[in-house]
Design an enzyme around this catalytic site. Structure first.
Site, PDB file in Angstrom:
ATOM      1  N   GLU A 121      -9.647  12.155 -15.942  1.00 21.61           N
ATOM      2  CA  GLU A 121      -9.335  12.517 -14.560  1.00 21.61           C
ATOM      3  C   GLU A 121      -8.348  11.548 -13.941  1.00 21.61           C
ATOM      4  O   GLU A 121      -8.037  10.511 -14.540  1.00 21.61           O
ATOM      5  CB  GLU A 121     -10.622  12.581 -13.735  1.00 21.61           C
ATOM      6  CG  GLU A 121     -11.509  11.385 -13.910  1.00 21.61           C
ATOM      7  CD  GLU A 121     -12.953  11.682 -13.483  1.00 21.61           C
ATOM      8  OE1 GLU A 121     -13.357  11.117 -12.477  1.00 21.61           O
ATOM      9  OE2 GLU A 121     -13.647  12.466 -14.156  1.00 21.61           O
ATOM     10  N   TYR A 233     -16.103  11.251  -7.538  1.00 22.66           N
ATOM     11  CA  TYR A 233     -15.963  11.302  -8.988  1.00 22.66           C
ATOM     12  C   TYR A 233     -17.145  10.741  -9.775  1.00 22.66           C
ATOM     13  O   TYR A 233     -17.054  10.598 -10.988  1.00 22.66           O
ATOM     14  CB  TYR A 233     -14.679  10.595  -9.431  1.00 22.66           C
ATOM     15  CG  TYR A 233     -14.446   9.231  -8.779  1.00 22.66           C
ATOM     16  CD1 TYR A 233     -15.313   8.181  -8.988  1.00 22.66           C
ATOM     17  CD2 TYR A 233     -13.343   9.025  -7.962  1.00 22.66           C
ATOM     18  CE1 TYR A 233     -15.106   6.957  -8.401  1.00 22.66           C
ATOM     19  CE2 TYR A 233     -13.120   7.782  -7.364  1.00 22.66           C
ATOM     20  CZ  TYR A 233     -14.008   6.762  -7.591  1.00 22.66           C
ATOM     21  OH  TYR A 233     -13.804   5.542  -7.000  1.00 22.66           O
ATOM     22  N   LYS A 320      -3.697   2.539 -16.770  1.00 21.52           N
ATOM     23  CA  LYS A 320      -2.904   2.472 -15.535  1.00 21.52           C
ATOM     24  C   LYS A 320      -1.432   2.749 -15.800  1.00 21.52           C
ATOM     25  O   LYS A 320      -0.871   2.287 -16.792  1.00 21.52           O
ATOM     26  CB  LYS A 320      -3.102   1.109 -14.868  1.00 21.52           C
ATOM     27  CG  LYS A 320      -4.475   1.039 -14.202  1.00 21.52           C
ATOM     28  CD  LYS A 320      -4.759  -0.274 -13.574  1.00 21.52           C
ATOM     29  CE  LYS A 320      -4.144  -0.417 -12.216  1.00 21.52           C
ATOM     30  NZ  LYS A 320      -4.606  -1.664 -11.552  1.00 21.52           N
ATOM     31  N   CYS A 414      19.396 -21.998  11.172  1.00 21.63           N
ATOM     32  CA  CYS A 414      19.349 -20.574  11.517  1.00 21.63           C
ATOM     33  C   CYS A 414      20.725 -19.953  11.291  1.00 21.63           C
ATOM     34  O   CYS A 414      21.723 -20.457  11.813  1.00 21.63           O
ATOM     35  CB  CYS A 414      18.927 -20.426  12.972  1.00 21.63           C
ATOM     36  SG  CYS A 414      19.043 -18.731  13.547  1.00 21.63           S
ATOM     37  N   CYS A 417      22.018 -19.083  15.049  1.00 25.42           N
ATOM     38  CA  CYS A 417      22.343 -20.053  16.106  1.00 25.42           C
ATOM     39  C   CYS A 417      22.513 -21.469  15.564  1.00 25.42           C
ATOM     40  O   CYS A 417      22.890 -22.370  16.315  1.00 25.42           O
ATOM     41  CB  CYS A 417      21.257 -20.049  17.174  1.00 25.42           C
ATOM     42  SG  CYS A 417      19.716 -20.765  16.594  1.00 25.42           S
ATOM     43  N   CYS A 432      13.145 -19.940  13.043  1.00 20.75           N
ATOM     44  CA  CYS A 432      14.116 -20.580  13.922  1.00 20.75           C
ATOM     45  C   CYS A 432      13.352 -20.936  15.195  1.00 20.75           C
ATOM     46  O   CYS A 432      12.816 -20.050  15.859  1.00 20.75           O
ATOM     47  CB  CYS A 432      15.252 -19.610  14.225  1.00 20.75           C
ATOM     48  SG  CYS A 432      16.253 -20.208  15.599  1.00 20.75           S
ATOM     49  N   CYS A 438      18.549 -18.669  20.669  1.00 21.22           N
ATOM     50  CA  CYS A 438      19.044 -17.957  19.490  1.00 21.22           C
ATOM     51  C   CYS A 438      19.324 -16.494  19.872  1.00 21.22           C
ATOM     52  O   CYS A 438      18.404 -15.754  20.225  1.00 21.22           O
ATOM     53  CB  CYS A 438      17.981 -18.042  18.390  1.00 21.22           C
ATOM     54  SG  CYS A 438      18.438 -17.159  16.906  1.00 21.22           S
TER      55      CYS A 438
HETATM   56  S1  IVH Z   1     -15.233   6.024 -12.017  1.00 16.44           S
HETATM   57  C1  IVH Z   1     -18.607   2.486 -12.697  1.00 16.44           C
HETATM   58  N1  IVH Z   1     -13.235   7.591 -11.512  1.00 16.44           N
HETATM   59  O1  IVH Z   1     -10.813   2.734  -9.546  1.00 16.44           O
HETATM   60  C2  IVH Z   1     -17.234   2.756 -12.172  1.00 16.44           C
HETATM   61  N2  IVH Z   1     -13.183   5.426 -10.559  1.00 16.44           N
HETATM   62  O2  IVH Z   1      -9.976   0.191 -10.684  1.00 16.44           O
HETATM   63  C3  IVH Z   1     -17.017   4.216 -12.005  1.00 16.44           C
HETATM   64  N3  IVH Z   1     -11.239   5.011  -9.111  1.00 16.44           N
HETATM   65  O3  IVH Z   1     -13.774   1.013  -8.825  1.00 16.44           O
HETATM   66  C4  IVH Z   1     -15.718   4.490 -11.412  1.00 16.44           C
HETATM   67  N4  IVH Z   1     -10.305   6.995  -9.349  1.00 16.44           N
HETATM   68  O4  IVH Z   1     -12.828   2.682  -7.047  1.00 16.44           O
HETATM   69  C5  IVH Z   1     -13.751   6.365 -11.302  1.00 16.44           C
HETATM   70  N5  IVH Z   1     -11.551   9.142 -11.126  1.00 16.44           N
HETATM   71  C6  IVH Z   1     -12.062   7.937 -10.911  1.00 16.44           C
HETATM   72  C7  IVH Z   1     -11.438   6.979 -10.098  1.00 16.44           C
HETATM   73  C8  IVH Z   1     -12.026   5.713  -9.943  1.00 16.44           C
HETATM   74  C9  IVH Z   1     -10.211   5.812  -8.752  1.00 16.44           C
HETATM   75  C10 IVH Z   1     -11.375   3.615  -8.630  1.00 16.44           C
HETATM   76  C11 IVH Z   1     -12.778   3.153  -8.376  1.00 16.44           C
HETATM   77  C12 IVH Z   1     -12.940   1.996  -9.322  1.00 16.44           C
HETATM   78  C13 IVH Z   1     -11.518   1.526  -9.450  1.00 16.44           C
HETATM   79  C14 IVH Z   1     -11.282   0.657 -10.661  1.00 16.44           C
END
Ligand code: IVH
Length: 709
Positions: A121, A233, A320, A414, A417, A432, A438
């Site tokens: 996701e 989520y 990421k 500066c 001025c 400044c 100024c």
């Molecule tokens: S699951 C036990 N699902 O990203 C942790 N987290 O960088 C379960 N986040 O702390 C988290 N989208 O705040 C999960 N689809 C997603 C997410 C998500 C954003 C955030 C969340 C987490 C942080 C970590």
């Protein structure tokens, strides 16, 4: 690395990371990019792995970053009530490397020893929230806090349009938790930052910080106008009747909870990679920010079996995305002086395309950053936008450094001025100090004083330039000593324009105290702070007499603002200016109660959404002046939804479903007797630049076509 040396670096890394975490989670003003932060954390992890005896329980590798403000109580008048989390609220292990996703999958497969699936996701870039539903009703909303204890933001969460107060359908457990992310879509973020820039308040660096700052607003009504959204989520509870994560989210969706449909159940690493590749491009089309993909083991039984480390679940990982970067050449550096004297280095770049816009200028923040980047004029530099409105330089490509590049020198005097600059160590900024001599600072203060949210006098930058260069206005109090004869000596001024300008100045004497206070241009005192100070102290005399402790007692006033206020009033010249403004008849006391114009709206709550011919604040003031209450969100108790241009679709939908009457501005005017005060007219001396773009610290933000600033 040798142990003694490793120990030094470990301590250094911990200090940097702890401070960066505080800036990120508490102040919502990050100093490092996510990538820079993650790389430092990885370096620390590697060193601790090499020297496990140096690991301490308080190392940032062992704890999640905390959004709890350690100073709350001390210098804020309101703290959020805190509650323990029933289940620890952890973070996610993350990587930028697909090979590490493969390694995660291998570890999971080994631990499970059976066939299983993954749920892939989006990783929403906002701030985490934990909602508890009891008997189908929203019972409590907590922030992540330090993972063990969170701030109670229930009232604020109730203002977020897509968080249901009451579940629909049936079959929900009597009590369960569902966690997710509160985020600010791009459109709301851009709007908020535009407003903040006009008000000369610090714009939020990115939607994540804006969301997290908004969720912690003290006034819940303000949250409703911030356009926050939520996606959930992760469901938790005792004996949940589901076998997979996907099933839990599908059910949550059926109960009216906001879950994303942009998820996929995958069975192999190839499918995961496909999902990642697809969203790495497609995410740019989404109306909100995503910073990666989360890959979770789908079967709840296997999640349980894999369990957790102190910081992360072993059943999930985040891949990421790297922030988009562009490589271009640094041509020169300008040193811009702002209204409060802060000198900011701004890079001029060879134009380059970045996330759909052409970037020609980028921020370099301060001398420290220039030094740590080891930046030279002529270098190839990396520019990143990553959510910020003003792109920033994040690195130098040393392999492309050519001979002949030159080391820039942060000026010692500066650029405007010539006064020797002073350094504010706390903010790592150069200033400044020549506030009264100024030209850029003086003009910046004059522009700010007359601006729409301050004294609302119809004058553009060109007019102010003229008045200043003719020596007619030097101090804000000089405006009120101008005569028609003075004005007629200026190029292009006629009787009519002079009269209109003088009338506008005269009308400005009715400006309420809170706006006069804002107009004074005290550093760090934006529109909201000025309001809070005016409400708390009631008059300039009381404010000037206040010591630090008393200042800290007002809403939202912390050390930095208190010090700035004290420094402002300690300056003789500022006190003289205030005396002259008092003598000119400006308001330096809060009105007892807003003037009551009628009671046609008595007992009625009006919710305002969209844009009108005057500001929303002015519309709200009219509602109050006619006996009504300005509400934040549409409910059964709302009398009218006053919908302007681009009114929120959610509010309109809700009004329709609750049978709340929707009216437009014309109908509203008719209702209150056709009156719209405080509207600025056109002016021939004003080249339409009344709504100038004024950035942080009063710097003028130049908007060229297709450029970012
Ligand atoms: S699951 C036990 N699902 O990203 C942790 N987290 O960088 C379960 N986040 O702390 C988290 N989208 O705040 C999960 N689809 C997603 C997410 C998500 C954003 C955030 C969340 C987490 C942080 C970590």
């Amino acid at each position: 690395m040798e142990k003694a040396q490793a120990n030094i670096r470990i301590n250094e890394l911990r200090a940097i990371i702890i401070e960066a975490n505080r800036k990120y989670y508490v102040e919502n003003a990050p100093t490092l990019s996510d990538f820079e932060f993650d790389m430092l954390l990885k370096e620390l992890e590697a060193l601790e792995k090499e020297h496990p005896d140096l690991i301490t329980p308080d190392s940032p590798t062992q704890k999640v970053g905390s959004d709890l403000d350690q100073n709350a109580g001390k210098n804020k008048s309101k703290e959020f009530q805190q509650y323990p989390h029933r289940f620890p609220m952890l973070s996610l292990g993350n990587t930028y490397d697909i090979a590490e996703v493969q390694a995660f999958a291998d570890r999971a497969a080994k631990g499970i020893g059976n066939t299983f699936t993954y749920s892939c996701e989006l990783k929403f870039d906002g701030t985490a929230i934990c909602l508890t539903y009891r008997n189908g009703k929203l019972f409590r909303a907590l922030t992540r806090g330090d993972g063990t204890v969170g701030d109670d933001v229930t009232e604020n969460a109730r203002q977020i349009g897509n968080i249901p107060q009451q579940l629909s359908g049936s079959g929900w457990p009597e009590e369960f938790e569902i966690r997710g992310e509160v985020y600010m879509p791009w459109a709301a973020f851009d709007r908020l930052n535009e407003e903040r820039e006009l008000e000369e308040e610090q714009p939020f660096a990115n939607p994540r910080n804006a969301a997290s700052g908004s969720l912690k607003l003290i006034d819940s009504n303000m949250v409703a106008n911030r356009g926050l959204e939520c996606t959930l989520y992760h469901m938790l509870g005792e004996d949940l009747p589901f076998t997979t994560h996907d099933e839990a989210l599908r059910k949550a969706g059926e109960w009216g909870l906001p879950v994303s449909d942009k998820r996929k159940t995958c069975s192999s690493i190839e499918e995961i990679e496909e999902f990642i590749t697809y969203w790495d491009t497609e995410r740019k089309m989404l109306p909100f920010a995503t910073d990666g993909i989360v890959i979770k083991v789908n079967e709840l039984q296997y999640q349980d079996e894999l369990g957790y480390t102190a910081k992360f679940p072993r059943w999930a990982v985040a891949y990421k995305f790297k922030a988009e970067q562009a490589l271009t050449r640094l041509i020169s550096i300008d040193y811009q002086v702002g209204r409060t004297g802060a000198v900011t280095p701004v890079a001029n770049l060879e134009p380059v395309q970045l996330s759909g816009t052409i970037v020609k200028r980028a921020s370099l923040h301060n001398a420290d950053q220039m030094q740590s980047l080891d930046i030279h004029i002529g270098d190839y530099v990396y520019v990143e936008k990553g959510g910020e409105i003003i792109p920033k330089i994040t690195g130098v490509e040393l392999s492309r450094r050519e001979s002949g590049v030159t080391l820039p020198h942060f000026p010692e005097t500066c650029p405007d001025c010539g006064a020797p600059l002073v350094r504010d160590e706390q903010e790592a900024k150069a200033f400044c100090p020549n506030q009264s001599g100024c030209p850029t600072q003086i003009k910046g203060k004059l522009v700010h004083f007359l601006s729409r949210k301050a004294m609302n006098v119809i004058a553009g930058d060109a007019t102010i330039d003229q008045l200043y260069s003719k020596g007619l206005v030097w101090n804000v109090a000089d405006f009120y000593e101008l005569t028609k004869e003075h004005l007629l000596t200026l190029d292009g001024w006629k009787d009519r324009s002079a009269e209109r300008f003088l009338k506008s100045l005269k009308d400005s004497k009715d400006t309420p105290f809170e706006r006069v206070l804002y107009a004074l241009g005290i550093r760090h005192v934006g529109e909201t702070t000025a309001k809070s100070l005016a409400r708390h102290f009631g008059s300039i005399d009381a404010l000037m007499a206040a010591g630090k402790e008393q200042l800290l007692g007002a809403d939202d006033i912390g050390e930095v603002i208190a010090d700035s206020i004290l420094a402002f009033f300690a300056d003789e010249m500022n006190c003289e200016t205030i005396d002259r403004l008092k003598a000119a008849g400006l308001k330096f006391e809060a009105d007892e109660a807003p003037e009551q114009k009628s009671d046609v709206l008595a007992g009625k709550t009006v919710v305002v959404s969209g844009n009108f011919s005057i500001s929303r604040d002015d519309i709200k003031a009219l509602i109050v002046a006619h006996g009504g209450k300005a509400g934040g969100s549409v409910s059964g108790k709302t009398a009218y939804l006053l919908a302007g241009e681009k009114a929120g679709p959610e509010k309109l939908k809700k009004a329709e479903s609750l049978g709340v009457k929707v009216i437009g501005e014309t109908e509203f005017r008719a209702l209150i007797g056709g009156e719209i005060p405080g509207q600025a007219g056109d002016d021939e001396t004003d080249a339409g630049d009344e709504e100038r773009n004024v950035g942080d610290d009063g710097m003028i933000v130049i908007n060229e076509e297709g450029t970012l600033f």
